[in-house]
Design a protein around this motif. Structure first.
Motif, PDB file in Angstrom:
ATOM      1  N   HIS A  58      57.031  20.606  58.855  1.00  0.00           N
ATOM      2  CA  HIS A  58      57.062  19.146  58.989  1.00  0.00           C
ATOM      3  C   HIS A  58      55.912  18.620  59.832  1.00  0.00           C
ATOM      4  N   ARG A  59      55.568  19.384  60.856  1.00  0.00           N
ATOM      5  CA  ARG A  59      54.620  18.835  61.828  1.00  0.00           C
ATOM      6  C   ARG A  59      53.830  19.977  62.447  1.00  0.00           C
ATOM      7  N   VAL A  60      52.541  19.753  62.635  1.00  0.00           N
ATOM      8  CA  VAL A  60      51.710  20.712  63.366  1.00  0.00           C
ATOM      9  C   VAL A  60      50.965  19.927  64.439  1.00  0.00           C
ATOM     10  N   VAL A  61      51.133  20.375  65.681  1.00  0.00           N
ATOM     11  CA  VAL A  61      50.358  19.793  66.773  1.00  0.00           C
ATOM     12  C   VAL A  61      49.297  20.817  67.145  1.00  0.00           C
ATOM     13  N   CYS A  62      48.059  20.371  67.195  1.00  0.00           N
ATOM     14  CA  CYS A  62      46.937  21.289  67.382  1.00  0.00           C
ATOM     15  C   CYS A  62      46.108  20.820  68.566  1.00  0.00           C
ATOM     16  N   ALA A  63      45.902  21.694  69.540  1.00  0.00           N
ATOM     17  CA  ALA A  63      45.001  21.374  70.657  1.00  0.00           C
ATOM     18  C   ALA A  63      43.764  22.242  70.531  1.00  0.00           C
ATOM     19  N   VAL A  64      42.600  21.620  70.700  1.00  0.00           N
ATOM     20  CA  VAL A  64      41.353  22.362  70.547  1.00  0.00           C
ATOM     21  C   VAL A  64      40.436  22.074  71.731  1.00  0.00           C
ATOM     22  N   ASP A  65      39.826  23.141  72.229  1.00  0.00           N
ATOM     23  CA  ASP A  65      38.760  23.016  73.225  1.00  0.00           C
ATOM     24  C   ASP A  65      37.522  23.649  72.603  1.00  0.00           C
ATOM     25  N   CYS A  66      36.619  22.792  72.156  1.00  0.00           N
ATOM     26  CA  CYS A  66      35.392  23.273  71.519  1.00  0.00           C
ATOM     27  C   CYS A  66      34.185  22.796  72.308  1.00  0.00           C
ATOM     28  N   GLY A  67      34.357  22.703  73.627  1.00  0.00           N
ATOM     29  CA  GLY A  67      33.249  22.239  74.456  1.00  0.00           C
ATOM     30  C   GLY A  67      33.019  20.754  74.230  1.00  0.00           C
ATOM     31  N   ARG A  68      31.804  20.336  74.495  1.00  0.00           N
ATOM     32  CA  ARG A  68      31.465  18.927  74.267  1.00  0.00           C
ATOM     33  C   ARG A  68      31.602  18.592  72.794  1.00  0.00           C
ATOM     34  N   VAL A  69      32.104  17.431  72.528  1.00  0.00           N
ATOM     35  CA  VAL A  69      32.356  17.037  71.149  1.00  0.00           C
ATOM     36  C   VAL A  69      31.226  16.132  70.667  1.00  0.00           C
ATOM     37  N   ILE A  70      30.649  16.469  69.530  1.00  0.00           N
ATOM     38  CA  ILE A  70      29.598  15.614  68.967  1.00  0.00           C
ATOM     39  C   ILE A  70      30.250  14.435  68.243  1.00  0.00           C
ATOM     40  N   ASN A  71      31.226  14.753  67.380  1.00  0.00           N
ATOM     41  CA  ASN A  71      31.896  13.707  66.594  1.00  0.00           C
ATOM     42  C   ASN A  71      33.390  14.023  66.536  1.00  0.00           C
ATOM     43  N   PRO A  72      34.198  13.316  67.328  1.00  0.00           N
ATOM     44  CA  PRO A  72      35.611  13.693  67.422  1.00  0.00           C
ATOM     45  C   PRO A  72      36.347  13.608  66.087  1.00  0.00           C
ATOM     46  N   ASP A  73      35.918  12.714  65.206  1.00  0.00           N
ATOM     47  CA  ASP A  73      36.637  12.617  63.934  1.00  0.00           C
ATOM     48  C   ASP A  73      36.372  13.848  63.073  1.00  0.00           C
TER      49      ASP A  73
ATOM     50  N   LEU B 294      48.282  24.784  48.918  1.00  0.00           N
ATOM     51  CA  LEU B 294      49.155  23.766  49.497  1.00  0.00           C
ATOM     52  C   LEU B 294      48.846  22.441  48.809  1.00  0.00           C
ATOM     53  N   ARG B 295      49.873  21.692  48.519  1.00  0.00           N
ATOM     54  CA  ARG B 295      49.681  20.401  47.839  1.00  0.00           C
ATOM     55  C   ARG B 295      50.240  19.257  48.672  1.00  0.00           C
ATOM     56  N   MET B 296      49.964  18.049  48.193  1.00  0.00           N
ATOM     57  CA  MET B 296      50.340  16.840  48.945  1.00  0.00           C
ATOM     58  C   MET B 296      51.812  16.838  49.356  1.00  0.00           C
ATOM     59  N   ASN B 297      52.701  17.268  48.465  1.00  0.00           N
ATOM     60  CA  ASN B 297      54.134  17.179  48.769  1.00  0.00           C
ATOM     61  C   ASN B 297      54.580  18.193  49.815  1.00  0.00           C
ATOM     62  N   GLU B 298      53.682  19.126  50.168  1.00  0.00           N
ATOM     63  CA  GLU B 298      54.035  20.128  51.188  1.00  0.00           C
ATOM     64  C   GLU B 298      53.277  19.884  52.483  1.00  0.00           C
ATOM     65  N   MET B 299      52.555  18.800  52.536  1.00  0.00           N
ATOM     66  CA  MET B 299      51.655  18.548  53.657  1.00  0.00           C
ATOM     67  C   MET B 299      52.417  18.114  54.901  1.00  0.00           C
ATOM     68  N   PRO B 300      52.266  18.862  55.992  1.00  0.00           N
ATOM     69  CA  PRO B 300      52.894  18.408  57.236  1.00  0.00           C
ATOM     70  C   PRO B 300      52.072  17.288  57.879  1.00  0.00           C
ATOM     71  N   THR B 301      52.663  16.632  58.833  1.00  0.00           N
ATOM     72  CA  THR B 301      51.899  15.716  59.687  1.00  0.00           C
ATOM     73  C   THR B 301      51.118  16.570  60.681  1.00  0.00           C
ATOM     74  N   ILE B 302      49.848  16.293  60.800  1.00  0.00           N
ATOM     75  CA  ILE B 302      49.028  17.065  61.749  1.00  0.00           C
ATOM     76  C   ILE B 302      48.515  16.129  62.833  1.00  0.00           C
ATOM     77  N   GLU B 303      48.736  16.529  64.079  1.00  0.00           N
ATOM     78  CA  GLU B 303      48.217  15.753  65.208  1.00  0.00           C
ATOM     79  C   GLU B 303      47.251  16.650  65.976  1.00  0.00           C
ATOM     80  N   VAL B 304      46.055  16.145  66.211  1.00  0.00           N
ATOM     81  CA  VAL B 304      45.038  16.948  66.883  1.00  0.00           C
ATOM     82  C   VAL B 304      44.756  16.368  68.258  1.00  0.00           C
ATOM     83  N   VAL B 305      44.815  17.237  69.265  1.00  0.00           N
ATOM     84  CA  VAL B 305      44.488  16.846  70.630  1.00  0.00           C
ATOM     85  C   VAL B 305      43.188  17.563  70.999  1.00  0.00           C
ATOM     86  N   ILE B 306      42.188  16.812  71.396  1.00  0.00           N
ATOM     87  CA  ILE B 306      40.931  17.429  71.811  1.00  0.00           C
ATOM     88  C   ILE B 306      40.933  17.533  73.337  1.00  0.00           C
TER      89      ILE B 306
END
Ligand code: FES
Ligand code: FES
Lengths: 158, 750
Positions: free
Chosen positions: B638-653, B693-705
């Motif tokens: 249903h949901r994936v929460v993802c935290a990433v540390d990739c150093g300085r971010v050039i383009n957060p999107d 994976l298809r649209m009907n199986e897609m969880p909500t993904i939240e990304v924390v930088i």
């Protein structure tokens, strides 16, 4: 064998030496020279080749050219002359495309959905879009972009 | 029990060449070549360009035209990961221009565009931003300084009074301005400076969510992918490929194929029989008329046999790649009271959305190629060697790529197009079917992991033994890459010799392939007695880099087993990890960030369960928390929460988009995908039996930088590794059943 139909609102006659059996996908890409419609699987499994036939989203990879005689086909190139279709604008606003290869098909499936349903729910989006694979995983943004475009249309920002 | 300081040999792909060089002396030769040669142009050359065209062309990437157009040549390919956006941002930041006015062109194969760490022109390893971060800002700053000094010279004012902003130089005291375009000729006369780069606090472009440069051409069908290339007189071909791995054409009968409309030729070529026609569909349809008899091939390839062999290999010690403390002593003292689990992962195909294809035109002693490739440098070298052409007589244009995921780091499709063009003496495009792509890939290998651990009475792990059985990816890849790394003019015989040595280094097991153990040998968990071993498996299946490479399987083993230990110790899986990450602040940082954002420990709706995992790969740290339910043997994420540390971010999107992308890619593999062999042929063929994976199986993904001031690191791959174990860990929480085999078959779940 010649097949006459309307492609992006222009009458066109395509000469197919395979007796009209050439899939519409390849007729559009190679004979008409419109390459926005993509080949992904050739078996109606991925949706990359989605176009509109009389307004309905179909898979052009399994649609013989002769079957569109006298009918109207629209491809991604016809959405707008300047990327101003509400879905194109929403796609840009949400930065949907990654590799982009599936996106023509995604847009055409979404356009067919919006044309018959101005306020699709998530479940309706699932039904309309599940035939379109995105290997880059842009589904969440596609969903958001469809809702955004629908809202724009409802509020007359089209 | 001894507790030595932990050794952490972090051998990543970017270091593999150095590692390889240590083992194989001959390899070292290839790496002394300075890949930077020619990137900055000599004054003489800059002046000549300016005199001829008025352009200011200070380095390999940048041309400023007298009409103020700024053209940036992108030396990494665009396959969805965002280089067409992130890289102009790096240049724009120091050049002091609006990044959206920069025109982006894709580089042809040219040694000036060699990857500074790999030493050949490829795009991979989630390294494009990391390795361009300094280089491109510097290139932009050099150009800016030359424009400033040019203005100071023209106006005869002190340099310090000349300010570069938004594509113009302003003389601040007088308010005079000149556009960059008006200064190109004078700028080309200036000495090359050693500029200072801006401190991060002054960045106005870097760190912003600039819209994707490549998006417009991807919403109106105008973007040109390899499959869209059109050339005058272009023929189209399909290749009838062997049904069994490595089988050869014994004979073939063209039947009526040549009398079909549009069909030009049916020819035998390396790899099969090519049907050549005016158009693709004519060629594809004519295949039905051609009968090919095949001989030989690896008919014994069989996934069941490979699984047996992997089991046998993990039953015995392998080559030690890391040893801390005394694992054997602790295991012996535990007298059978240890935990043991084995994890099995299948072969996987990349299945990029655009099937492989390439267009080539061989004319005399020259060849021009258009290919959706991650490896233009490799394509050029392989074509030159195979056709006996000079390297600089082979021009490789890279188109947009409809996905890469590592598959296009091999240039087989480009080589075959060039071979066919030579054979039929015409420009030709070969387009693969989806079935071709699925059955003739360089797969993520089938791998088995065996882990053992001992917990002390408090439930803390005191010993950890990790045994991996896997094929060597570098054995497969390095020999094909090496000739593209040697200096221009290196004799073919020497290149072949180097390739043989390079292959032999891994074949002979001189070096344990670091891409098989990455993510395991550098585990951040503080366990005093720890050993990682590798046994080389060589079943004869073509293998290659698949998005996140070794991490795609090591993370599943490590993060599943850690979870099993937490359960055995009766501890919360998040708290258990946290306690073992005291020496790994950035791993800990993403773990905590993901747990916090996901509400770890807070109640969930009935029937929902959480799982967590964290992993370091491609110099970046990622942790994910999954929320799922299991109903009627169906796993629903249903949901994936993802935290990433990739150093300085050039383009957060773009960082967020790549995390979303990696998660979907990894979820598809975990839940659905498997390539298997029987009788030497691949049993899957298209998206009905290798499912996405298809649209009907897609969880909500939240990304924390997670904010960081470290230099930027990879984002294209690091989103993949944690998702499979996070899902498996959540399933264990939901059902009590531990998933140790991927993909997660319904029968494994309930
Ligand atoms: S190409 Fe038509 S559905 Fe895949
Ligand atoms: S954007 Fe790459 S397949 Fe959808």
């Amino acid at each position: 064998m010649a097949t006459t139909f309307r492609l992006n609102d222009q009458p066109i006659t395509l000469e197919d030496d395979a007796g009209g059996e050439t899939p519409l996908l390849w007729a559009i890409r190679e004979i008409a020279g419109l390459t926005g419609t993509k080949f992904g699987c050739g078996r109606s499994l991925c949706g990359a080749c989605t176009v509109h036939l009389d307004g309905r989203a179909i898979r052009s990879c399994v649609t013989p050219l002769r079957s569109v005689r006298g009918r109207s086909v629209h491809t991604v190139e016809s959405l707008s002359p300047d990327r101003s279709h509400p879905l194109q604008r929403a796609w840009l606003a949400e930065n949907v495309p990654q590799c982009g290869y599936c996106q023509s098909g995604q847009l055409m499936s979404a356009a067919a959905l919006l044309a018959r349903n101005a306020s699709p729910t998530d479940a309706e989006i699932d039904i309309a879009m599940t035939g379109n694979i995105c290997r880059c995983g842009t589904y969440q943004r596609i969903r958001r972009a469809i809702h955004r475009a629908a809202a724009d249309l409802r509020e007359g920002r089209s | 029990m001894t507790t030595p300081a932990p050794k952490r040999p972090r051998v990543t792909r970017r270091r593999f060449l150095k590692a390889s060089a240590v083992g194989g002396g001959a390899l070292a030769l290839a790496f002394v070549v300075g890949p930077m040669v020619g990137r900055y142009r000599r004054r003489r050359d800059m002046r000549a360009t300016a005199e001829a065209t008025g352009e200011f062309h200070p380095n390999a990437w940048l041309v400023i035209h007298p009409d103020n157009r700024i053209v940036f040549t992108l030396d990494r390919v665009e396959m969805g990961q965002g280089t067409m956006t992130s890289h102009p941002m790096l240049i724009a930041e120091e050049l002091e221009v609006d990044p959206t006015v920069i025109e982006v062109e894709l580089a042809v194969a040219d040694r000036r565009y060699d990857h500074p760490e790999f030493g050949l022109q490829i795009t991979g390893g989630s390294s494009s931003v990391r390795t361009s971060w300094g280089v491109l800002r510097h290139a932009g700053a050099v150009a800016r300084e030359m424009l400033r000094t040019a203005a100071a010279e023209v106006w005869e004012v002190p340099l310090s009074e000349c300010l570069a902003t938004n594509g113009t130089i302003e003389h601040v005291p007088s308010g005079r301005t000149q556009t960059y375009g008006a200064l190109t000729r004078q700028a080309a006369e200036q000495p090359i400076p050693e500029p200072e780069l801006k401190p991060a606090e002054e960045h106005t472009v870097i760190g912003t969510a600039m819209d994707r440069v490549d998006a417009p051409m991807k919403v109106d069908g105008s973007g040109v992918f390899g499959i869209d290339v059109v050339r005058p007189g272009l023929l189209n071909a399909v290749l009838i490929r062997p049904p069994v791995q490595d089988a050869r054409v014994a004979s073939f009968d063209v039947g009526e194929a040549k009398s079909r409309p549009g069909v030009r030729d049916v020819v035998r070529m390396p790899g099969g029989v090519a049907v050549v026609a005016d158009r693709y569909w004519q060629a594809r349809a004519a295949v039905a008329d051609v009968t090919v008899e095949w001989e030989g091939g690896r008919t014994t390839l069989d996934t069941g046999i490979m699984s047996e062999e992997l089991r046998r290999l993990t039953a015995e010690p392998g080559k030690t790649v890391r040893e801390d403390g005394d694992v054997d002593g602790v295991l012996a003292a535990a007298s059978g009271d240890y935990l043991e689990s084995a994890y099995d992962l299948p072969h996987l195909a990349h299945a990029p959305m655009e099937p492989q294809n390439s267009t080539a035109h061989v004319e005399g002693d020259r060849c021009e190629v258009w290919a959706p490739t991650q490896a233009p440098g490799v394509a050029r070298e392989e074509i030159a060697a195979m056709l006996g052409l000079a390297r600089d007589h082979v021009v490789v244009h890279t188109t947009l790529l409809g996905g890469g995921f590592g598959r296009r780091l091999v240039a087989d499709y480009a080589l075959e197009a060039a071979q066919l063009s030579k054979l039929i003496a015409a420009p030709v495009k070969i387009t693969w079917s989806r079935e071709d792509d699925m059955c003739h890939s360089m797969y993520r290998p089938q791998v088995r992991h065996l882990l053992r651990a001992v917990l002390d009475p408090a439930g803390t792990p005191v010993a950890w033994q990790h045994r991996i059985a896997a094929p060597s990816l570098l054995e497969a890849i390095v020999p094909s890459w090496l000739p593209a790394m040697t200096p221009d003019g290196t004799p073919g015989a020497m290149n072949r010799g180097l390739s043989n040595v390079a292959g032999g280094v891994f074949r002979g097991d001189w070096i344990a392939d670091p891409t098989s153990t990455e993510g395991a040998s550098d585990t951040p968990y503080a366990i005093p007695n720890l050993r990682v071993e590798l046994a080389r498996h060589d079943p004869g299946v073509p293998v290659g880099f698949w998005r996140s490479v070794g991490h795609s399987h090591t993370a599943f083993a490590v993060e599943s087993f850690i979870d099993e230990l937490a359960v055995a110790a009766g501890r919360d899986p998040f708290a258990f990890r946290r306690a073992l990450l005291h020496d790994a602040p950035r791993n800990l940082g993403v773990l905590k960030a993901a747990a916090a954002a996901a509400g770890w420990g807070e109640p969930l709706p009935a029937g929902r369960f959480r799982g967590i995992a964290q992993h370091f790969s491609f110099e970046s740290y990622v942790s994910q928390v999954v929320e799922l339910s299991v109903e009627a043997q169906r796993v629903r994420v249903h949901r994936v929460v993802c935290a990433v540390d990739c150093g300085r971010v050039i383009n957060p999107d773009i960082v967020r988009a790549q995390m979303e992308s990696g998660i979907v890619f990894g979820l598809g593999a975990a839940l659905k995908q498997r390539i298997s062999y029987a009788g030497g042929h691949v049993e899957q063929s298209n998206f009905h039996d290798f499912e996405m994976l298809r649209m009907n199986e897609m969880p909500t993904i939240e990304v924390v930088i997670v904010p960081s001031t470290a230099d930027p690191t990879g984002v294209g791959e690091p989103g993949v590794p944690p998702i499979a174990p996070a899902v498996a860990n959540a399933i264990a929480a939901a059902t009590g059943r531990r998933i140790r085999t991927l993909p997660i078959e319904p029968s494994l779940v309930a």
